[in-house]
Design a protein around this motif. Structure first.
Motif, PDB file in Angstrom:
ATOM      1  N   HIS A 100     -38.703  24.994  11.729  1.00  0.00           N
ATOM      2  CA  HIS A 100     -38.205  24.708  10.385  1.00  0.00           C
ATOM      3  C   HIS A 100     -39.363  24.689   9.384  1.00  0.00           C
ATOM      4  CE1 HIS A 100     -36.425  22.199   7.150  1.00  0.00           C
ATOM      5  NE2 HIS A 100     -35.358  22.916   7.454  1.00  0.00           N
TER       6      HIS A 100
ATOM      7  N   ILE B 138     -40.742  28.312   8.898  1.00  0.00           N
ATOM      8  CA  ILE B 138     -39.832  29.111   8.077  1.00  0.00           C
ATOM      9  C   ILE B 138     -40.005  28.731   6.608  1.00  0.00           C
ATOM     10  CG2 ILE B 138     -37.389  29.478   7.496  1.00  0.00           C
ATOM     11  CD1 ILE B 138     -36.863  29.342  10.574  1.00  0.00           C
TER      12      ILE B 138
ATOM     13  N   GLU C 257     -41.264  31.220   3.651  1.00  0.00           N
ATOM     14  CA  GLU C 257     -40.393  31.422   2.483  1.00  0.00           C
ATOM     15  C   GLU C 257     -41.177  31.143   1.207  1.00  0.00           C
ATOM     16  OE1 GLU C 257     -37.494  32.711   2.185  1.00  0.00           O
ATOM     17  OE2 GLU C 257     -36.270  32.243   3.927  1.00  0.00           O
TER      18      GLU C 257
ATOM     19  N   LEU D 158     -41.209  35.982   9.355  1.00  0.00           N
ATOM     20  CA  LEU D 158     -40.067  35.151   8.991  1.00  0.00           C
ATOM     21  C   LEU D 158     -38.843  35.514   9.825  1.00  0.00           C
ATOM     22  CD1 LEU D 158     -38.826  32.998   7.157  1.00  0.00           C
ATOM     23  CD2 LEU D 158     -38.428  34.800   5.459  1.00  0.00           C
ATOM     24  N   GLU D 159     -38.596  36.804   9.987  1.00  0.00           N
ATOM     25  CA  GLU D 159     -37.459  37.253  10.793  1.00  0.00           C
ATOM     26  C   GLU D 159     -37.600  36.780  12.241  1.00  0.00           C
ATOM     27  OE1 GLU D 159     -35.631  41.487  12.314  1.00  0.00           O
ATOM     28  OE2 GLU D 159     -36.529  41.413  10.320  1.00  0.00           O
TER      29      GLU D 159
ATOM     30  N   TYR E 224     -39.292  34.076  13.325  1.00  0.00           N
ATOM     31  CA  TYR E 224     -39.041  32.635  13.369  1.00  0.00           C
ATOM     32  C   TYR E 224     -37.544  32.335  13.253  1.00  0.00           C
ATOM     33  CZ  TYR E 224     -43.950  31.196  13.145  1.00  0.00           C
ATOM     34  OH  TYR E 224     -45.272  30.955  13.438  1.00  0.00           O
ATOM     35  N   ARG E 225     -36.843  33.072  12.410  1.00  0.00           N
ATOM     36  CA  ARG E 225     -35.396  32.858  12.268  1.00  0.00           C
ATOM     37  C   ARG E 225     -34.659  33.204  13.554  1.00  0.00           C
ATOM     38  NH1 ARG E 225     -34.578  35.200   6.172  1.00  0.00           N
ATOM     39  NH2 ARG E 225     -35.036  33.249   5.092  1.00  0.00           N
TER      40      ARG E 225
ATOM     41  N   MET F 262     -35.253  30.448  15.915  1.00  0.00           N
ATOM     42  CA  MET F 262     -34.443  29.295  15.524  1.00  0.00           C
ATOM     43  C   MET F 262     -33.009  29.470  16.015  1.00  0.00           C
ATOM     44  SD  MET F 262     -34.296  26.300  14.033  1.00  0.00           S
ATOM     45  CE  MET F 262     -35.470  26.015  12.723  1.00  0.00           C
TER      46      MET F 262
END
Length: 77
Positions: free
Chosen positions: A20, A23, A27, A52-53, A55-56, A59
Motif C-alpha cells: 500500500h 503504491i 502514484e 506500479l502495475e 505492485y498492483r 496487491m
C-alpha cells in the motif's frame, strides 16, 4: 470485540501495508514527475508505471490470499 489475527494474517497485514505504501509513493511520483523539471524522458514514466502495475498485481494476489486465509480461519473456529 476485536479478533486476534492469526500469524499468517499478521504477516499478510505487514505485506499489505508495505505494498500500500509503495503504491502510494509511486502514484505520488508519477503525479509530480514534472515538478521542478521542464522535461521528462518517456522511459522514466514507463518504468514507474510498470513498477506500479507490478505492485498492483501483487496487491491483487495478496488480497485473494488474505480472503482465503480468513475463510480458513473462520472454518476452524
Amino acid at each position: 470485540m476485536k479478533k486476534n489475527l492469526t500469524p499468517e494474517l499478521k504477516l499478510s497485514k505487514e505485506e499489505f501495508d508495505f505494498l500500500h505504501k509503495k503504491i502510494g509513493e509511486l502514484e505520488w511520483e508519477i503525479a509530480t514527475i514534472f515538478y521542478g523539471r521542464k522535461a521528462v524522458i518517456r522511459s522514466e514514466i514507463e518504468t514507474l508505471e510498470d513498477r506500479l502495475e507490478n505492485y498492483r498485481a501483487n496487491m491483487g494476489m495478496l488480497l485473494e490470499k488474505i480472503r482465503n486465509e480468513v475463510t480458513e480461519a473462520n472454518k476452524s473456529k
